[in-house]
Motif scaffolding. Sequence first.
Motif, short mmCIF file in Angstrom:
data_model
loop_
_atom_site.label_atom_id
_atom_site.label_comp_id
_atom_site.label_asym_id
_atom_site.label_seq_id
_atom_site.Cartn_x
_atom_site.Cartn_y
_atom_site.Cartn_z
N LEU A 227 59.87 95.52 125.61
CA LEU A 227 58.69 94.90 125.02
C LEU A 227 58.84 94.88 123.51
CD1 LEU A 227 55.74 93.89 124.84
CD2 LEU A 227 55.01 96.28 125.00
N VAL A 228 58.78 93.69 122.93
CA VAL A 228 58.75 93.54 121.47
C VAL A 228 57.40 92.93 121.11
CG1 VAL A 228 59.83 92.56 119.43
CG2 VAL A 228 61.25 93.19 121.41
N SER A 229 56.63 93.64 120.28
CA SER A 229 55.27 93.21 119.95
C SER A 229 55.23 92.38 118.67
CB SER A 229 54.38 94.44 119.78
OG SER A 229 53.07 94.07 119.38
N ASN A 230 54.31 91.41 118.65
CA ASN A 230 54.03 90.71 117.39
C ASN A 230 53.41 91.63 116.36
OD1 ASN A 230 54.90 88.22 118.37
ND2 ASN A 230 52.84 87.50 118.86
N GLY A 231 52.85 92.76 116.82
CA GLY A 231 52.23 93.70 115.90
C GLY A 231 50.76 93.43 115.70
N PHE A 232 50.10 94.41 115.09
CA PHE A 232 48.65 94.39 114.91
C PHE A 232 48.24 93.89 113.53
CE2 PHE A 232 44.55 96.61 114.14
CZ PHE A 232 43.84 96.16 115.26
N GLY A 233 48.98 94.28 112.52
CA GLY A 233 48.66 93.89 111.15
C GLY A 233 49.63 92.86 110.61
N THR A 234 49.60 92.68 109.30
CA THR A 234 50.49 91.74 108.63
C THR A 234 51.07 92.41 107.39
OG1 THR A 234 48.67 90.84 107.31
CG2 THR A 234 49.20 89.71 109.38
N THR A 235 52.14 91.84 106.89
CA THR A 235 52.70 92.32 105.64
C THR A 235 52.89 91.14 104.69
OG1 THR A 235 54.46 93.70 104.69
CG2 THR A 235 55.13 92.08 106.33
N LYS A 236 52.91 91.41 103.40
CA LYS A 236 53.03 90.40 102.34
C LYS A 236 51.76 89.53 102.28
CE LYS A 236 57.27 91.79 101.66
NZ LYS A 236 57.57 92.73 100.56
N LEU A 237 51.57 88.67 103.28
CA LEU A 237 50.39 87.79 103.31
C LEU A 237 49.54 88.14 104.53
CD1 LEU A 237 52.10 84.34 102.57
CD2 LEU A 237 50.73 85.70 100.97
N PRO A 238 48.21 88.19 104.38
CA PRO A 238 47.33 88.48 105.52
C PRO A 238 47.11 87.24 106.37
CG PRO A 238 46.01 88.17 103.56
CD PRO A 238 47.45 88.05 103.10
N LEU A 239 48.20 86.59 106.77
CA LEU A 239 48.14 85.33 107.51
C LEU A 239 49.14 85.36 108.66
CD1 LEU A 239 48.23 82.86 104.47
CD2 LEU A 239 46.19 83.64 105.69
N ARG A 240 48.80 84.65 109.73
CA ARG A 240 49.71 84.46 110.85
C ARG A 240 49.60 83.00 111.32
NH1 ARG A 240 51.83 88.59 114.03
NH2 ARG A 240 51.36 90.72 113.34
N LEU A 241 50.69 82.52 111.90
CA LEU A 241 50.67 81.18 112.50
C LEU A 241 51.68 81.17 113.64
CD1 LEU A 241 49.58 78.27 112.41
CD2 LEU A 241 51.53 77.70 110.92
N GLY A 242 51.19 80.94 114.84
CA GLY A 242 52.07 80.86 115.99
C GLY A 242 52.57 82.20 116.50
N ALA A 243 52.08 83.28 115.91
CA ALA A 243 52.45 84.64 116.33
C ALA A 243 51.24 85.53 116.16
CB ALA A 243 53.64 85.16 115.52
N PRO A 244 50.20 85.35 116.97
CA PRO A 244 48.94 86.06 116.78
C PRO A 244 49.08 87.57 116.90
CG PRO A 244 48.99 84.96 118.91
CD PRO A 244 50.17 84.46 118.15
N ALA A 245 48.19 88.28 116.21
CA ALA A 245 48.17 89.74 116.28
C ALA A 245 47.90 90.16 117.72
CB ALA A 245 47.09 90.28 115.36
N GLU A 246 48.53 91.27 118.13
CA GLU A 246 48.35 91.70 119.52
C GLU A 246 48.46 93.21 119.66
OE1 GLU A 246 51.34 89.37 121.46
OE2 GLU A 246 52.98 90.70 120.88
N ILE A 247 47.86 93.68 120.74
CA ILE A 247 47.91 95.07 121.14
C ILE A 247 48.14 95.04 122.66
CG2 ILE A 247 45.44 95.27 121.55
CD1 ILE A 247 45.54 98.06 120.25
N HIS A 248 48.74 96.08 123.21
CA HIS A 248 49.25 96.00 124.58
C HIS A 248 48.65 97.07 125.49
CE1 HIS A 248 52.44 93.26 123.13
NE2 HIS A 248 52.30 93.99 122.02
N HIS A 249 48.23 96.61 126.68
CA HIS A 249 47.77 97.49 127.74
C HIS A 249 48.83 97.43 128.84
CE1 HIS A 249 45.65 98.84 131.32
NE2 HIS A 249 44.64 99.26 130.58
N ILE A 250 49.53 98.54 129.03
CA ILE A 250 50.65 98.58 129.97
C ILE A 250 50.32 99.50 131.14
CG2 ILE A 250 53.11 99.09 130.24
CD1 ILE A 250 53.15 98.81 127.06
N THR A 251 50.39 98.96 132.32
CA THR A 251 50.21 99.76 133.53
C THR A 251 51.58 100.03 134.14
OG1 THR A 251 48.04 98.77 133.98
CG2 THR A 251 49.13 99.90 135.80
#
Length: 254
Positions: A227-251
């Motif tokens: 699993l490779v996550s897009n991540g929760f926050g941002t760095t450099k610029l507080p912007l995202r495009l085409g790679a939305p912030a995410e958090i994971h629930h794994i069963t």
Amino acid sequence: MTILVILSCIGLLSFLWMRAEAYFTRIRFHTYSKESTQTNRSARILFVSDLHRRKISDAWLQKHFTNIDLCILGGDALEHGVAVEQLKHNIQALRAIAPVVYVWGNNEGEVGIDACRHAMQSVPDVIELSNESRIFSTKEGLVLQIIGMDDLNERRCDVDKAFEKVSDDMGIDVAVCHNPAVLQFVRDKQWNLLMSGHTHGGQIRLFGWGLYPKGKWSKFADGRVHLVSNGFGTTKLPLRLGAPAEIHHITILQ
């Protein structure tokens, strides 16, 4: 003048959209099943990486995540300019859900590893895994071996040391390293599920292209998953495009 107004509106709407993608968090649900065994035992893991400058809402976490057995923080819990107090708040928010395991990323050093460690360890049931493993048992009796590796970029990663005490047939082996490039160094090691972050999914992708691939859940021929996550926050610029912030629930099922 009309063209200028239209372009300005497009620019404003694009900016607002990118801000929304940076701060509206998608919850991704995954299920991992170890096909060789069937015991009807399960574990529920919350995985989040790359907090950077972003603050976690206690109420939001508690609304969306219930019956979690373990929270795993996959590195870059903050960066230069972020107060250690915010890191402590985020750790406390996660700990209110379940015990927390964390590994180091490449940005904590900008604030100071010792300061970050002190903030994290001031919260009960928060465990640092620095090139080492730890065994956890869920309420249902499922045994997890969590293997935590330090970051590759900072040259602190010691794969052999991290897997040194990993035992055969103990349960499900969950390996965590901030940088997904660690995959090339652990192919011959014992793990079922590998979790990483770091790349932000490219963070800003234009026409599908980004500096890094989008985060994904990759299942290999041998049944193992990375699993490779897009991540929760941002760095450099507080912007995202085409790679939305995410958090994971794994069963995890066994």
